[in-house]
Design a protein around this motif. Structure first.
Motif, PDB file in Angstrom:
ATOM      1  N   TYR A  23      30.253  -5.598  12.249  1.00  0.00           N
ATOM      2  CA  TYR A  23      29.246  -5.064  13.971  1.00  0.00           C
ATOM      3  C   TYR A  23      29.771  -3.440  14.357  1.00  0.00           C
ATOM      4  O   TYR A  23      30.726  -3.495  14.268  1.00  0.00           O
ATOM      5  CB  TYR A  23      31.198  -5.930  14.841  1.00  0.00           C
ATOM      6  CG  TYR A  23      30.790  -7.614  14.815  1.00  0.00           C
ATOM      7  CD1 TYR A  23      31.026  -8.230  13.574  1.00  0.00           C
ATOM      8  CD2 TYR A  23      29.471  -7.679  15.276  1.00  0.00           C
ATOM      9  CE1 TYR A  23      31.468  -9.672  13.613  1.00  0.00           C
ATOM     10  CE2 TYR A  23      29.472  -9.763  15.194  1.00  0.00           C
ATOM     11  CZ  TYR A  23      30.471 -10.046  14.546  1.00  0.00           C
ATOM     12  OH  TYR A  23      30.374 -11.161  14.085  1.00  0.00           O
ATOM     13  N   ILE A  24      28.809  -3.265  14.856  1.00  0.00           N
ATOM     14  CA  ILE A  24      28.418  -2.043  15.624  1.00  0.00           C
ATOM     15  C   ILE A  24      27.226  -2.300  17.378  1.00  0.00           C
ATOM     16  O   ILE A  24      27.371  -3.936  17.358  1.00  0.00           O
ATOM     17  CB  ILE A  24      27.560  -0.707  14.556  1.00  0.00           C
ATOM     18  CG1 ILE A  24      25.716  -1.906  13.906  1.00  0.00           C
ATOM     19  CG2 ILE A  24      28.387  -0.847  13.047  1.00  0.00           C
ATOM     20  CD1 ILE A  24      25.056  -1.334  13.838  1.00  0.00           C
ATOM     21  N   PRO A  25      28.337  -0.848  18.244  1.00  0.00           N
ATOM     22  CA  PRO A  25      26.997  -1.429  18.985  1.00  0.00           C
ATOM     23  C   PRO A  25      25.829  -1.172  18.613  1.00  0.00           C
ATOM     24  O   PRO A  25      25.416  -0.554  18.193  1.00  0.00           O
ATOM     25  CB  PRO A  25      28.029  -0.267  19.816  1.00  0.00           C
ATOM     26  CG  PRO A  25      28.877   0.360  18.379  1.00  0.00           C
ATOM     27  CD  PRO A  25      28.533   0.008  17.688  1.00  0.00           C
ATOM     28  N   ALA A  76      24.595  -6.252  15.040  1.00  0.00           N
ATOM     29  CA  ALA A  76      24.253  -5.092  16.544  1.00  0.00           C
ATOM     30  C   ALA A  76      24.384  -5.795  17.506  1.00  0.00           C
ATOM     31  O   ALA A  76      23.425  -6.484  18.046  1.00  0.00           O
ATOM     32  CB  ALA A  76      23.477  -4.132  16.191  1.00  0.00           C
ATOM     33  N   VAL A  77      26.108  -5.412  18.858  1.00  0.00           N
ATOM     34  CA  VAL A  77      25.705  -6.210  19.632  1.00  0.00           C
ATOM     35  C   VAL A  77      25.854  -5.403  20.968  1.00  0.00           C
ATOM     36  O   VAL A  77      26.511  -4.165  20.564  1.00  0.00           O
ATOM     37  CB  VAL A  77      27.536  -7.077  19.004  1.00  0.00           C
ATOM     38  CG1 VAL A  77      27.657  -8.241  18.524  1.00  0.00           C
ATOM     39  CG2 VAL A  77      28.587  -6.312  19.428  1.00  0.00           C
ATOM     40  N   LEU A  92      24.010 -12.314  29.602  1.00  0.00           N
ATOM     41  CA  LEU A  92      23.666 -11.960  28.720  1.00  0.00           C
ATOM     42  C   LEU A  92      24.738 -11.169  27.806  1.00  0.00           C
ATOM     43  O   LEU A  92      24.620 -10.061  27.750  1.00  0.00           O
ATOM     44  CB  LEU A  92      21.988 -11.552  28.612  1.00  0.00           C
ATOM     45  CG  LEU A  92      20.966 -12.389  29.478  1.00  0.00           C
ATOM     46  CD1 LEU A  92      20.325 -11.226  29.900  1.00  0.00           C
ATOM     47  CD2 LEU A  92      20.043 -12.645  28.629  1.00  0.00           C
ATOM     48  N   ALA A  93      24.126 -11.658  26.044  1.00  0.00           N
ATOM     49  CA  ALA A  93      24.559 -10.535  25.226  1.00  0.00           C
ATOM     50  C   ALA A  93      23.621 -11.156  24.168  1.00  0.00           C
ATOM     51  O   ALA A  93      23.178 -11.072  23.846  1.00  0.00           O
ATOM     52  CB  ALA A  93      26.153 -11.202  24.605  1.00  0.00           C
ATOM     53  N   GLN A  94      23.676  -9.394  23.032  1.00  0.00           N
ATOM     54  CA  GLN A  94      22.567  -9.479  22.125  1.00  0.00           C
ATOM     55  C   GLN A  94      23.497  -9.374  20.881  1.00  0.00           C
ATOM     56  O   GLN A  94      24.049  -8.319  21.051  1.00  0.00           O
ATOM     57  CB  GLN A  94      21.176  -8.713  23.209  1.00  0.00           C
ATOM     58  CG  GLN A  94      20.002  -9.068  23.678  1.00  0.00           C
ATOM     59  CD  GLN A  94      19.247  -8.344  23.723  1.00  0.00           C
ATOM     60  OE1 GLN A  94      19.281  -7.444  24.176  1.00  0.00           O
ATOM     61  NE2 GLN A  94      18.307  -9.146  24.228  1.00  0.00           N
ATOM     62  N   VAL A  95      22.716  -9.995  19.870  1.00  0.00           N
ATOM     63  CA  VAL A  95      23.285  -9.812  19.033  1.00  0.00           C
ATOM     64  C   VAL A  95      22.129  -9.702  17.896  1.00  0.00           C
ATOM     65  O   VAL A  95      20.720 -10.341  18.170  1.00  0.00           O
ATOM     66  CB  VAL A  95      24.213 -10.507  18.359  1.00  0.00           C
ATOM     67  CG1 VAL A  95      23.716 -11.794  17.429  1.00  0.00           C
ATOM     68  CG2 VAL A  95      25.068  -9.935  17.183  1.00  0.00           C
TER      69      VAL A  95
END
Lengths: 853, 242
Positions: A192-194, A115-116, A90-93
């Motif tokens: 893009y930021i964490p 935000a990823v 899984l990954a989220q953005v």
């Protein structure tokens, strides 16, 4: 002994010796059309293949789940947790808009923040500059940004970026993000930021618009279909949208198909125009061959053999013309991805598509032959008697009054046009519609040309100067090419001028909109308690607050007593069903007791306040939404405003001018209904002065980090830049239309070369000077050019009006200057070609020319 | 070989009907060398067109080797021409884009004859142009072009040859040589030759002269030697020559 085809072929080849170049020129009329079709089809195939290959990278995963709720509902969270154990990655953005501030320069800009989480992206690769910075992103408070943001903020890699209450160091710029369409970065540059620092920014406050997306990389044990089957009901209940890579692929390929259809129309029109050029040229070719045909008939050739010989010549040249076109198409195909790169979500890998090339060749050859047949069959009528006593060309070719073969060929041409149109269109109706439109345009041009010819004959006066009379006479003399030339010219002008007219009108609408607003800055995401302070700040800096509009988010709970869940679940009402999207969506409504200029009441009476507290407060609904919801005046709607039920009665419908750059609302409440509800504000300010907007934005961001702002002039500039790119593409197409006309025009004009040569030479023998002869030719081509241009422009104004009225639904004002420009250009082209092909009249002595003719 | 039976040809001009040929009849045996003479406007070109099957008469019929041309379709007549008839024209009528050799080959190729090149070369040599086989018509003099045309006319061994003013575009010396060639070929191959001309001198080289005036045959008799001014129809025609 029956004659073998090889012998006829040999005879055909030998006999064509001196005519090859000319025949090739006529046949090359179709080259452009073939080239366009091959290029478009190849490009579409290339792109679709790339989409298929990159579908998962485009989506970011095998499946994508999205929601606009602040958080996923618990059932979904549990479901996703369980998947972790099954090996699913899984990954989220989380995507939202926010102001970005660079402290060093003090500049701010509205941007798209993403935000990823760590594993993003699951497919494909995000490349950066400097290289390999993506893997560093999660290691600290880092940010990767669009290069355009650095330019806008006058910042560099290494600067500190402030987002809300958090700070990030810019460690690089984005070079390529799979699935992103480059042109949108002009509108909202990406950051893009964490994900783990998202909370720190405090940007996701009440009422913020955010989209949470979870992408999944599934396992072989859990393919996409099984995943959907397992989780579908839970996801739908939770209002979580899901998409598969297959769906993405499908949507994109559909879009590409539509683009191809649209562009293909241009290619088809080019091909048809080319066919007309072929017919014109072959007509001239036929007249030169009458003598030879008569001899062959004397020597024992049947009419079938004669036709075969010349058909073979036409076919050979047609094949070469089509092949040249196909080659051109392949070259164009290499260029197209570059021209359209900014508008495509994939990297297109270019390769030759044999099917597209083959189809282009076949279609081109077919069109060339079917149009060439028309004049060629007249050769059947050439009697061997012509060897003894030669009549005029027209007489020699004349056949029976009713010739079934000619009718068949005409039918064949019409069917070919319709067939091509239908074959390339999405559905038969569209194809038929296109064919009819083209036929109509051609018929109108033809009719106009014939009418002008007839008119010319009547209008000519003896007292006009000789030069003018000769020029006008050329419009109606026997064997005149007025119709073909007007058709070629007129069509080119029609296409070009229509394109310009539509472009001008569309641009006009856009610029008018932005000018009409008095405000030039809009502030949004202004929290309830920030409304008044922000207002004061703006005034304190000496600027005017044009509008402070409250904004209350809400949903529909029930209509006329029936709950929203029941309404959505009710499948029995069919057409009378209230639209699901409207029932489920979040409405952002406002409250006021007066109407604003961008609205118009179309039913009922707008509320003005002062109603007793015991009655239901009034709401006014946008007409379009009211239709979707199947509302009637007097209906009651109960709204869910942040958990509080607010009952209302519908008292009016409004028509909203959504194109005006002002806050507009689907639903407007009577003030007392939701005055005290939790709200946001949108402020419009009039900020004048050099750098004033930037300074104000910076000050606002410093005091209210969560408030976003947009400089409207900047938006207008950005929109113009995007429109410029579109304009460039349109101009390219327009130029192509002009180029189409040229070879056709050439064919048509050079078809009458012999006649004009003879005539010009005769005039010289009779005492005309070269200047006089030149002026006659000039007047002829000026008239032809003017005629074609006028007809084309009139048609284009009609066509542009129709497009603006039916397709774009905007007002239409004819743009005179571009129309005149196009007309003059075409007249210039016509005159040049005319003089060019007729230059022999000047070069040779009368004797030489007579002998040659 | 060639028979004309009560040929008439009329044209519609406005609301009149003009009779160009009126009741023309004659028969020409195989191997003969016949001249058809008349001033311009006498209808001899029209007659030629009917005799060669290039056109159809209003009434009457034409028979070539027993075949009634009126009963054949346009294409069948073409094929008949290819098989049995040769042509020589005043303006040579060579196909300008073909070489001399290729021009001579055309009738043979139209009938699918594989031996066309060899036969063509033979014929060109026969008319004295063996070394000009690969020249184009515009590279040949008038006399040479006419000789190529004659070679072409003989390529399919025709039984009947029509010559329409064959010397019209040539100087007298060249013209004489052309006629000699025709005579030789007539003797050697036995081809029937019909020569159409307005030149009486030329006509006297034939064995028989058919005279036309105003669309009708005014005399049909063996030709008298040159310089012989007999009376009667011949004298009248001579006077008409002016």
């Amino acid at each position: 002994m029956a004659v073998r085809t090889t012998q006829l072929l040999r005879l055909a080849w030998r006999e064509s010796r001196t005519a090859r170049r000319r025949l090739l020129l006529y046949m090359s009329s179709i080259s452009l059309g073939v080239g366009a079709l091959v290029a478009i089809d190849s490009f579409a195939s290339n792109t679709q293949r790339s989409v298929r290959e990159q579908a998962r990278a485009l989506l970011g995963g095998d499946i994508s789940l999205t929601t606009r709720l602040p958080n996923y509902p618990k059932p979904v969270i549990y479901a996703l947790d369980s998947l972790n154990h099954e090996g699913v990655k899984l990954a989220q953005v989380s995507t939202f808009g926010s102001m970005a501030l660079v402290e060093r320069t003090g500049n701010t800009r509205f941007s798209q923040v993403r935000a990823v989480t760590e594993l993003y992206p699951l497919y494909g690769e995000i490349t950066t500059s400097p290289a390999n910075q993506w893997s560093r992103l999660q290691q600290g408070r880092y940010a990767l940004v669009d290069p355009s943001l650095l330019v806008a903020l006058d910042a560099r890699v290494g600067d500190t970026l402030t987002l809300g209450f958090a700070r990030f160091i810019i460690i690089g710029t984005l070079v390529n993000v799979p699935g992103d369409v480059a042109v949108t970065s002009a509108i909202g540059p990406r950051i893009y930021i964490p994900e783990r620092y998202l909370a720190e920014t405090s940007l996701l406050a009440f009422g913020s618009r955010v989209e949470h997306e979870t992408v999944l990389k599934l396992t072989p044990q859990l393919p996409p279909q099984r995943f959907i089957f397992r989780f579908k009901s839970r996801l739908e209940e939770a209002q979580v949208r899901y998409r598969t890579a297959a769906q993405t692929e499908f949507n994109l390929t559909e879009a590409i198909d539509q683009l191809r259809d649209f562009l293909g129309v241009i290619g088809l029109v080019a091909l048809l125009l080319g066919g007309i050029g072929v017919a014109s040229g072959v007509n001239a070719f036929v007249m030169r061959k009458i003598d030879t045909v008569a001899i062959l008939r004397c020597l024992g050739a049947t009419s079938g053999q004669v036709l075969t010989i010349y058909l073979l010549q036409a076919a050979a040249m047609g094949l070469i013309g089509a092949a040249a076109g196909a080659l051109l198409g392949v070259v164009l195909q290499l260029a197209l991805p570059n021209v359209l790169a900014d508008f495509l979500p994939v990297d297109v890998s270019v390769s030759v598509e044999p099917t597209a090339v083959g189809m282009g060749l076949l279609v081109g050859l077919w069109v060339a032959l079917v149009f060439a047949l028309r004049p060629l069959v007249a050769l059947r009528n050439v009697s061997p008697l012509q060897t003894l006593r030669r009549e005029s060309d027209a007489e020699a070719l004349r056949g029976a009054k009713f010739d079934p073969v000619r009718v068949l060929i005409a039918l064949g041409i019409v069917l070919s046009i319709v067939g091509l149109g239908v074959a390339r269109a999405e559905n038969p109706r569209e194809g038929l519609g296109f064919s009819v439109a083209i036929a109509l345009a051609i018929a109108l041009l033809f009719a106009a040309a014939s009418a002008m010819s007839a008119l010319a004959r009547r209008v000519v006066r003896p007292r006009w100067p000789f030069v003018l009379r000769q020029g006008v006479a050329s419009l109606y003399r026997p064997g005149n090419q007025t119709r073909a030339v007007v058709l070629a010219l007129g069509f080119g002008v029609f296409l070009m001028s229509t394109v310009y007219q539509v472009q001008r009108n569309l641009l006009r609408t856009v610029s008018v909109k932005v000018d009409a607003s008095r405000a030039n800055v809009v502030f949004f995401d202004v929290q309830d308690d920030q409304g008044a302070p922000l207002d004061s700040l703006i005034r304190a800096e000496g600027y005017a607050v044009v509008q402070r509009t409250p904004l209350v988010p809400m949903k529909i709970a029930s209509i006329n007593g029936v709950s929203s869940a029941n309404i959505v679940g009710d499948t029995t009402r069919g057409q009378r069903r209230r639209a699901g999207w409207a029932m489920r969506r979040e409405f952002r409504s406002t409250f006021r007791n007066e109407i604003v200029p961008s609205e118009r009441v179309v039913a009922g009476k707008f509320h003005t306040g002062g109603t007793p507290a015991s009655t239901l407060p009034a709401v006014s609904v946008d007409k379009g939404v009211a239709d979707d919801l199947k509302l009637a005046i007097g209906d009651t709607i109960v709204w869910d405003v942040q958990g509080v039920r607010v009952p209302t009665r519908v008292t009016s419908f409004r028509e909203v001018n959504w194109t005006r750059f002002e806050p507009n609302f689907f639903v407007v409440f009577e003030r007392r209904a939701i005055e005290d509800a939790p709200k946001q504000f949108v402020l419009l300010a009039d900020v004048r002065g050099p750098n004033a907007v930037a300074r104000l934005q910076r000050d606002v961001v410093t005091h209210f980090p969560n408030v976003s702002s947009l400089d409207l002039t900047l938006i207008q500039q950005t929109v113009s830049r995007v429109l410029d790119r579109v304009t460039a593409a349109i101009r390219f197409l327009a130029g192509l239309s002009l180029a189409l006309g040229v070879p056709v025009l050439f064919s048509a004009v050079s078809a009458t070369r012999r006649e004009r040569l003879r005539e010009g030479v005769l005039l010289k023998v009779l005492g005309a000077t070269r200047r006089q002869v030149g002026r006659i030719m000039l007047s002829e081509y000026l008239l032809l050019g003017a005629l074609g241009s006028i007809v084309g422009i009139v048609l284009s104004i009609g066509g542009a009006w129709a497009l603006m009225h039916f397709v774009f639904k905007q007002p239409f004002v004819p743009a005179v200057v571009p129309a005149l420009g196009v007309a003059l250009a075409m007249i210039g082209v016509s005159v040049s070609i005319g003089l060019l092909t007729g230059r022999d009249v000047f070069r040779e002595t009368p004797m030489a020319a007579l002998r040659e003719a | 070989m060639l028979e004309a039976r009560q040929l008439t040809k009329e044209y519609q001009s406005g609301d009149h009907r003009i009779a160009v040929l009126r009741d023309v009849s004659f028969a020409i045996p195989e191997g003969a060398f016949v001249a058809i003479v008349g001033p311009s406007g006498s209808g001899k070109t029209t007659l030629l067109g009917l005799l060669a099957g290039l056109d159809l008469p209003t009434t009457g019929s034409v028979l070539i080797a027993g075949d009634d041309l009126g009963k054949l379709s346009e294409d069948r007549r073409a094929q008949l021409r290819g098989a049995k008839v040769g042509f020589v024209f005043q303006s040579f009528q060579l196909i300008p884009t073909l070489t001399a050799l290729e021009n001579v080959q055309v009738p043979l190729e139209l009938r699918g004859d594989d031996g066309a090149p060899a036969r063509a070369r033979e014929l060109l040599a026969r008319v004295g142009l063996g070394d000009r086989a690969h020249h184009f018509p515009n590279q040949l003099s008038g006399g040479e072009q006419q000789r190529v045309a004659i070679a072409r006319a003989f390529s399919n061994s025709p039984r009947l040859l029509f010559a329409d003013e064959p010397t019209g575009n040539l100087d007298s010396e060249t013209g004489a040589r052309i006629v000699e060639l025709l005579e030789t070929l007539n003797r050697e191959s036995g081809t029937t030759i019909v020569l159409v001309t307005h030149d009486l001198q030329l006509a006297r080289r034939a064995q028989r002269i058919i005279r036309l005036a105003d669309g009708a045959v005014v005399s049909d008799a063996p030709s008298a030697p040159a310089g012989d001014r007999a009376s009667g129809p011949v004298a009248t025609s001579a006077a008409l020559e002016g």
